[in-house]
Design a protein around this motif. Structure first.
Motif, PDB file in Angstrom:
ATOM      1  N   GLN A 108       3.864   9.974  -7.552  1.00  0.00           N
ATOM      2  CA  GLN A 108       4.733  10.359  -8.588  1.00  0.00           C
ATOM      3  C   GLN A 108       4.042  10.252  -9.936  1.00  0.00           C
ATOM      4  O   GLN A 108       4.476  11.197 -10.799  1.00  0.00           O
ATOM      5  CB  GLN A 108       5.887   9.198  -8.710  1.00  0.00           C
ATOM      6  CG  GLN A 108       7.052   8.925  -7.636  1.00  0.00           C
ATOM      7  CD  GLN A 108       7.771   8.039  -7.596  1.00  0.00           C
ATOM      8  OE1 GLN A 108       7.611   6.922  -8.410  1.00  0.00           O
ATOM      9  NE2 GLN A 108       9.065   7.804  -7.115  1.00  0.00           N
ATOM     10  N   ASN A 109       2.943   9.450 -10.257  1.00  0.00           N
ATOM     11  CA  ASN A 109       2.127   9.415 -11.551  1.00  0.00           C
ATOM     12  C   ASN A 109       1.583  10.821 -11.580  1.00  0.00           C
ATOM     13  O   ASN A 109       1.576  11.339 -12.555  1.00  0.00           O
ATOM     14  CB  ASN A 109       1.167   8.390 -11.517  1.00  0.00           C
ATOM     15  CG  ASN A 109       0.648   8.196 -12.845  1.00  0.00           C
ATOM     16  OD1 ASN A 109       1.086   8.547 -13.762  1.00  0.00           O
ATOM     17  ND2 ASN A 109      -0.519   7.442 -12.737  1.00  0.00           N
ATOM     18  N   GLU A 132       0.924  -1.172  -0.150  1.00  0.00           N
ATOM     19  CA  GLU A 132       0.038  -0.092   0.077  1.00  0.00           C
ATOM     20  C   GLU A 132       0.910   1.167   0.110  1.00  0.00           C
ATOM     21  O   GLU A 132       0.332   2.347  -0.831  1.00  0.00           O
ATOM     22  CB  GLU A 132      -0.984  -0.243   1.235  1.00  0.00           C
ATOM     23  CG  GLU A 132      -2.069  -1.034   0.923  1.00  0.00           C
ATOM     24  CD  GLU A 132      -2.909  -0.977   2.276  1.00  0.00           C
ATOM     25  OE1 GLU A 132      -2.588  -0.189   3.359  1.00  0.00           O
ATOM     26  OE2 GLU A 132      -3.887  -1.884   2.248  1.00  0.00           O
ATOM     27  N   GLU A 133       1.856   1.199   0.998  1.00  0.00           N
ATOM     28  CA  GLU A 133       2.894   2.559   0.675  1.00  0.00           C
ATOM     29  C   GLU A 133       3.521   2.466  -0.631  1.00  0.00           C
ATOM     30  O   GLU A 133       3.591   3.745  -1.006  1.00  0.00           O
ATOM     31  CB  GLU A 133       3.954   2.339   1.832  1.00  0.00           C
ATOM     32  CG  GLU A 133       4.814   3.237   2.175  1.00  0.00           C
ATOM     33  CD  GLU A 133       5.836   3.116   3.228  1.00  0.00           C
ATOM     34  OE1 GLU A 133       7.040   3.618   3.055  1.00  0.00           O
ATOM     35  OE2 GLU A 133       5.879   2.215   4.069  1.00  0.00           O
ATOM     36  N   ALA A 134       4.122   1.536  -1.038  1.00  0.00           N
ATOM     37  CA  ALA A 134       4.548   1.519  -2.341  1.00  0.00           C
ATOM     38  C   ALA A 134       3.470   2.176  -3.374  1.00  0.00           C
ATOM     39  O   ALA A 134       3.981   2.919  -4.399  1.00  0.00           O
ATOM     40  CB  ALA A 134       5.323   0.065  -2.872  1.00  0.00           C
ATOM     41  N   ASN A 135       2.478   1.598  -3.501  1.00  0.00           N
ATOM     42  CA  ASN A 135       1.325   1.977  -4.525  1.00  0.00           C
ATOM     43  C   ASN A 135       1.002   3.563  -4.262  1.00  0.00           C
ATOM     44  O   ASN A 135       0.965   4.374  -5.376  1.00  0.00           O
ATOM     45  CB  ASN A 135       0.252   1.271  -4.331  1.00  0.00           C
ATOM     46  CG  ASN A 135      -1.018   1.421  -5.131  1.00  0.00           C
ATOM     47  OD1 ASN A 135      -0.842   1.642  -6.351  1.00  0.00           O
ATOM     48  ND2 ASN A 135      -2.195   1.677  -4.885  1.00  0.00           N
TER      49      ASN A 135
END
Length: 73
Positions: A68-69, A59-62
């Protein structure tokens, strides 16, 4: 004795069964099954903890990728 095994024995033999009336080899089997239940419970708790940790990391990486997106747009 593991609580699940106790429940299963009560369900099968009725609530008034006497554990001491079983032969020694059956009592040993009950002990082994109880130990196995305890081991499975610990393994389940470990796997649940691992799954929760991995889920939080994903979830953190997402969230980082989403930010960033948005920044790139």
């Amino acid at each position: 004795m593991h609580k699940l095994l106790k429940r299963q024995l009560k369900r099968h033999y009725g609530k008034d069964y006497d554990i001491s009336s079983f032969p020694q080899d059956i009592l040993k089997l009950f002990e082994d099954v109880s130990i196995s239940y305890d081991e499975l419970y610990r393994e389940k708790k470990f796997l649940e903890h691992t799954l929760d940790t991995n889920s939080a990391e994903l979830e953190e990486a997402n969230e980082k990728i989403s930010l960033q997106n948005e920044h790139l747009k």
